[in-house]
Design a protein around this motif. Structure first.
Motif: not given
Lengths: 355, 355
Positions: A92-120
């Motif tokens: 899931f994740l790897a493919e998903f990121l690849a898709g996001l990255s591809a979709g973004a880059s065709t329009k000159g966009y880029t991807l910023t990723v962060a991870a959240a541990d918990n709800d707070t």
DNA sequence: ATGAAAGCGCTAACAG
DNA sequence: CTGTTAGCGCTTTCAT
């Protein structure tokens, strides 16, 4: 295809071509170039063309940081991950990121990723990314029934796109796969084979996909004129282990099912194990239908019946939707769902008659 | 812990606190504040403190875009993914990203992720990210023996950190796990149990980890005084399917092994299948040792002997190293390896005597 | 339809 | 040690 970009400079960062370079080369001012590039209405078609051509040829691209300082937009899409068992085990994740990255880059966009541990921590991550202009908007994977992210972002008018649907669609854009249809089709397929006692193991019930898939199962049962036995319905199963446990419960019931429909693929794998432990042969003594698609096929034996989800495509779609949203399109026009393909790879069969 | 940041504004982006606000509040000029914040040496300790306190209290943080326009640094780490079977199937990526994100954010950095489809595309992705100032440096997962990324970035003096080692360490920083030690220990463990015919299935040989693990295996065999039978050595196996095939070859050899050491975890799973197909019981008829750690334990039964790799920790380490590199530390001081923990979960046993 | 000029938030000479 | 003064690359009034 694209003309090859110049090599990186031998040392340090490239001295980029700036808007002034383009302006000088064309004998106009920066402001004209700027407005031409940004599609202002008060620029003659001819100059717009000249500018665009020159930009292309000189390989000019506005520096997003410099734009950001005035406009606040930095041409980057934000993705905040929340780790859970659910997602961990999969392509899931790897493919998903690849898709996001591809979709973004065709329009000159880029991807910023962060991870959240918990709800707070979660809202803090969004705030920081937003405050610092690290993202112009967000992609929210795995829409939940009561989604804190939606509340947070909608209230503050931060642009976002959901992977998954939302009961209250106000201000929401989304892309989703119609898993409910697949569940329904699975039931109908089984009913056609003669099954009457069909079990259902749902996924994580905090997510909207689970609600929908449950409805799909119920719809299928109703359409087939079959009754629901509450003893044959389980939920909140997302891992193989969960599936094993849930299936054990169903199979050990007084009147066990002849077929089981699972909302999640790994769960189906768990059902396989539970069945095998009981000496049941899949596709003969018990029919199993799983959802999602474990692509490499290395897990299931005999083959799992599955509906493929293209994570990559989902990423492309979501990136595209968010970018359109950022360009000012109304949320209502930015909702899209895709069907799921039914594939019986041999895990369903006729009703066993030794009873 | 951290004092809760203010809520997002009801509408639009927050009007941030600027350096001028801080300067005004303190009755000094922007430049003093700037230099105080950036640790210039020509600022009195007292004012530095006053500034830092004020900044903290007023919740001031320099806008990275505005800084970037002058300095070229945007406080963001770049990660370029290359999709391969190797990584797709695992928790690796999610955990790794979480670690990177965590490591980056503690220092006020952020993560920019892109995916490259193929080799031609690869350098373009790096160039764009670098040219547009979307990343101050890069994290390179899965170091290769001949790594095109290393060549590209080293030549152009772009900062980077490797996950994995490099034969020619010039200009390289890295973090890695000493898998070779684990391989060695596995062999010694098996030798102690009396095994003499020990097979080895290596991972993807284009990666440095495979070279090293092979050496570890050889070292173990040498230390145990055992001979290498080339017929019992396979390579380039990274998936379960690969492992199945490789193990089939070893087990069907004229003089089959009594134990097999695998460089990759999923491969060990494949060995399980091949063994089971031949009626062999793991831990009794055949001992199997895998590397890496499939954390959820849902795949292997009976338990796989494994050495755990903490992907999250690797992410944290790599982010930290890169940030230190960006702060000007010399590459030589930024190399770190971590040991792997040996865990026999019962997949190894004595030498079978029915022969 | 285009140019002139100001300024976004920040850093970096250069004075003193 | 600190203030003054220029910009960085780009957008955006305001004129013309």
């Amino acid at each position: 295809m694209a003309s090859h970009t110049t090599l990186l400079p031998k040392k340090g960062r490239a001295s980029r071509v700036t808007i002034s370079d383009v302006a000088d080369a064309l004998g106009m001012t920066k402001s004209t170039v700027s407005r031409a590039m940004n599609g202002y209405p008060d620029i003659s078609e001819s100059t717009r063309l000249r500018v665009q051509r020159a930009a292309e040829q000189m390989n000019y691209q506005p520096l997003s940081h410099a734009q950001a300082i005035k406009t606040g937009q930095t041409r980057s899409l934000g993705l905040v991950l929340q780790l859970s068992d659910h997602d961990a085990q999969r392509p899931f994740l790897a493919e998903f990121l690849a898709g996001l990255s591809a979709g973004a880059s065709t329009k000159g966009y880029t991807l910023t990723v962060a991870a959240a541990d918990n709800d707070t921590h979660l809202s803090e991550v969004f705030q920081n990314l937003w405050r610092d202009g690290k993202a112009d908007g967000f992609i929210l994977p795995r829409a939940m029934v009561k989604d804190p992210r939606v509340r947070l972002l909608r209230d503050t008018e931060v642009p976002f796109v959901l992977f998954g649907r939302q009961a209250d669609p106000t201000g929401c854009c989304w892309f989703d796969i119609r898993g409910e249809d697949a569940m329904r089709d699975a039931v109908l397929h089984l009913a056609e084979l003669g099954h009457r006692r069909i079990g259902f193991i749902n996924g994580g019930e905090i997510y909207t996909y689970a609600q929908l898939r449950r409805e799909g199962f119920l719809a299928g049962m109703a359409a087939a004129g079959l009754e629901i036995d509450p003893k044959l319905v389980a939920g909140d199963s997302v891992t193989r282990r969960d599936g094993d446990a849930a299936a054990a419960r169903l199979l050990d019931a007084a009147n066990p099912p002849t077929a089981i429909v699972c909302a999640v693929d790994h769960v189906a794998l768990g059902v396989y194990r539970a069945a095998t432990d009981r000496g049941l042969v899949i596709g003969h003594d018990l029919s199993v239908t799983g959802y999602d698609g474990i692509e490499d096929g290395s897990h299931a034996q005999p083959p799992l019946t599955t509906f493929a989800v293209d994570s990559r495509q989902a990423g492309v779609e979501l990136a595209t939707l968010l970018i359109r949203r950022l360009s000012g399109e109304a949320p209502e026009t930015l909702r899209k769902t895709a069907g799921a393909t039914f594939l019986d790879r041999g895990s369903t069969g006729p009703v066993p008659n030794h009873n």
